[in-house]
Design an enzyme around this catalytic site. Structure first.
Site, PDB file in Angstrom:
ATOM      1  N   PHE A 122      46.942  22.317  30.550  1.00 33.30           N
ATOM      2  CA  PHE A 122      48.328  22.083  30.126  1.00 33.30           C
ATOM      3  C   PHE A 122      49.041  23.423  30.102  1.00 33.30           C
ATOM      4  O   PHE A 122      48.681  24.315  29.347  1.00 33.30           O
ATOM      5  CB  PHE A 122      48.443  21.408  28.752  1.00 33.30           C
ATOM      6  CG  PHE A 122      49.885  21.165  28.407  1.00 33.30           C
ATOM      7  CD1 PHE A 122      50.547  20.041  28.892  1.00 33.30           C
ATOM      8  CD2 PHE A 122      50.621  22.087  27.666  1.00 33.30           C
ATOM      9  CE1 PHE A 122      51.908  19.833  28.628  1.00 33.30           C
ATOM     10  CE2 PHE A 122      51.980  21.882  27.404  1.00 33.30           C
ATOM     11  CZ  PHE A 122      52.607  20.753  27.885  1.00 33.30           C
ATOM     12  N   ASP A 136      46.654  31.852  29.663  1.00 29.54           N
ATOM     13  CA  ASP A 136      47.733  31.186  28.923  1.00 29.54           C
ATOM     14  C   ASP A 136      47.289  31.087  27.477  1.00 29.54           C
ATOM     15  O   ASP A 136      46.500  30.225  27.110  1.00 29.54           O
ATOM     16  CB  ASP A 136      48.002  29.800  29.529  1.00 29.54           C
ATOM     17  CG  ASP A 136      49.106  29.053  28.789  1.00 29.54           C
ATOM     18  OD1 ASP A 136      49.493  29.495  27.683  1.00 29.54           O
ATOM     19  OD2 ASP A 136      49.588  28.021  29.314  1.00 29.54           O
ATOM     20  N   LYS A 140      55.254  30.105  21.519  1.00 31.85           N
ATOM     21  CA  LYS A 140      55.039  29.394  20.251  1.00 31.85           C
ATOM     22  C   LYS A 140      55.155  30.296  19.004  1.00 31.85           C
ATOM     23  O   LYS A 140      56.256  30.607  18.612  1.00 31.85           O
ATOM     24  CB  LYS A 140      53.722  28.627  20.312  1.00 31.85           C
ATOM     25  CG  LYS A 140      53.810  27.508  21.367  1.00 31.85           C
ATOM     26  CD  LYS A 140      52.813  26.385  21.201  1.00 31.85           C
ATOM     27  CE  LYS A 140      53.245  25.198  22.044  1.00 31.85           C
ATOM     28  NZ  LYS A 140      52.349  24.874  23.142  1.00 31.85           N
TER      29      LYS A 140
HETATM   30  C1  LIG Z   1      52.892  24.515  24.546  1.00 31.97           C
HETATM   31  C2  LIG Z   1      52.203  25.110  25.687  1.00 31.97           C
HETATM   32  C3  LIG Z   1      52.896  25.473  26.855  1.00 31.97           C
HETATM   33  C4  LIG Z   1      54.368  25.169  27.064  1.00 31.97           C
HETATM   34  O1  LIG Z   1      55.201  25.752  26.129  1.00 31.97           O
HETATM   35  P1  LIG Z   1      56.682  25.174  25.929  1.00 31.97           P
HETATM   36  O2  LIG Z   1      57.313  26.130  24.963  1.00 31.97           O
HETATM   37  O3  LIG Z   1      56.538  23.793  25.367  1.00 31.97           O
HETATM   38  O4  LIG Z   1      57.339  25.168  27.253  1.00 31.97           O
HETATM   39  C5  LIG Z   1      52.174  26.080  27.874  1.00 31.97           C
HETATM   40  N1  LIG Z   1      50.868  26.322  27.756  1.00 31.97           N
HETATM   41  C6  LIG Z   1      50.165  25.978  26.653  1.00 31.97           C
HETATM   42  C7  LIG Z   1      48.700  26.293  26.584  1.00 31.97           C
HETATM   43  C8  LIG Z   1      50.800  25.338  25.590  1.00 31.97           C
HETATM   44  O5  LIG Z   1      50.100  24.975  24.520  1.00 31.97           O
END
Ligand SMILES: *Cc1c(COP(=O)(O)O)cnc(C)c1O
Length: 400
Positions: free
Chosen positions: A140, A225, A254
């Site tokens: 994701f 990520d 985040k």
């Molecule tokens: C939440 C998340 C994203 C996307 O972030 P947004 O601010 O919602 O665009 C990408 N990678 C990971 C691992 C995430 O948990």
């Protein structure tokens, strides 16, 4: 207004791209949130780890108010007095060389993708438009067209084609599969140190270390990520620390703002970031002074309040507690720091119903897939509060 009236408004006027738990929140403090009827809940999702510092942290709020009265947005056409200090503090904390600030996580992922493609053409010597990026099953990384192009989740993709080419999927946790997929056109490997949305999937020990070694040997950029796993969530500032490695590009978002403001960034450890020239990438709001002031305060709080150590300690205690629960429906419990999950046997499922049971016990948690419930409370959580969650987890299980 009643909760069901608020819900009615959302249903009537809003796009139905989410299926939230039916609780309408109006206030938050630390690990606690309150609904419009005054019911109090312990927040075990923390906005998917954006609220690591706890809801409405007073110091971050103060930084936001102070900056909002002075200067909010200049665009990057001009400079501002928050951006430089933000870069410096973030680089020193994360041992990085360069920062590129964006807003949402998905934008930062897109930024990393653009950067490694350009690196591939200008440094590695990949032929025009041939760059490949390797990703993992059940990843994701966000919701844009390019990012869903390499999702393996049907829900995320179906109906949204045509898709962006140039991505290849390998199974998560399998370093040999990753190496086998590398070609002369491979520019990068994009991977989550722990897969959050997939249900807190922790790869085998040594995976990231092997991946790092392969990337070095094969001249492939390693992009981690850490949007969800980073900034203390798993008990370290960055999850890469568990394997003593450093990614070439690290994506964070985040909790970078403690939940006050959308702020994300790509951190670069190598010269990869230098391939970007003026005009090739940007964002009107990226690196704005309000965002930078909020992020500086949010980072400071993580360290001043020892939230990373607390995440490690409480996470260990939480996982030990979960392990002591024995119930025929539970297939596995797992976690690192304060990123934990209970997985029920697939034939039992019922994760969403279980979340409603937890809500009755004053705990808000989120189902991921049919049979996994994730626990990721703010990192300010105290031991007694972990005990409260464990007690609720027990009580919400069906009598067997
Ligand atoms: C939440 C998340 C994203 C996307 O972030 P947004 O601010 O919602 O665009 C990408 N990678 C990971 C691992 C995430 O948990």
């Amino acid at each position: 207004m009643q909760q069901r009236e608020y819900i009615g408004l959302e249903d009537q006027y809003g796009a139905h791209n989410y299926k939230p738990l039916d609780v309408v929140l109006s206030r938050g403090k630390g690990v606690w949130v309150w609904d419009v009827d005054g019911n109090k809940y312990l927040d075990c999702l923390a906005a998917y780890s954006a609220v690591n510092q706890g809801h409405c942290h007073p110091k971050i709020m103060q930084a936001m108010m102070t900056q909002a009265e002075k200067l909010t947005l200049t665009s990057r056409a001009f400079r501002n007095d928050q951006l430089g200090p933000f870069y410096k503090e973030l680089c020193e904390l994360t041992n990085s060389h360069k920062v590129l600030p964006m807003n949402s996580g998905a934008e930062a992922v897109e930024t990393a993708i653009k950067t490694v493609r350009k690196w591939g053409y200008t440094v590695k010597g990949v032929a025009e438009d041939q760059a490949e990026i390797i990703v993992c099953d059940n990843n994701f990384h966000g919701r844009t067209i390019s990012i869903v192009s390499f999702s393996t989740d049907d829900n995320a993709r179906a109906g949204f084609g045509p898709f962006t080419p140039g991505f290849k999927c390998v199974s998560y946790g399998d370093a040999a599969a990753f190496e086998a997929a590398i070609t002369e056109n491979t520019v990068a490997f994009l991977v989550e140190p722990i897969q959050g949305e997939a249900g807190v999937m922790i790869p085998p020990d040594g995976y990231l270390k092997k991946v790092r070694e392969i990337c070095d040997r094969r001249n492939v950029v390693l992009i981690l990520d850490e949007i969800q796993t980073g900034l203390g969530r798993t008990g370290k500032l960055l999850t890469e620390e568990y394997e003593g490695i450093e990614a070439d590009l690290t994506i964070i978002g985040k909790a970078l703002s403690g939940g006050f403001y959308p702020i994300s960034a790509v951190l670069s450890n190598t010269e990869v970031m230098n391939v970007l020239q003026p005009g090739e990438h940007g964002s009107t709001f990226g690196g704005n002074p309000l965002a930078c002031a909020v992020a500086r305060a949010a980072l400071k709080v993580l360290f001043e309040e020892n939230l990373i150590e607390n995440s490690y300690e409480q996470g260990k205690y939480f996982l030990d507690g979960l392990k002591q629960i024995s119930h025929p429906h539970i297939k596995e419990v797992r976690g690192r720091g304060l990123m934990l999950a209970i997985e029920f046997h697939p034939e039992v499922g019922g994760a969403r119903d279980y979340c409603y049971k937890l809500k009755e016990q004053g705990i808000l948690a989120k189902d991921t897939h049919e049979n996994i419930v994730r626990f990721a409370p703010p990192l300010v959580i105290k031991r007694e509060e972990v005990d409260q969650i464990l007690d609720a987890v027990n009580k919400a299980l069906p009598v067997s």
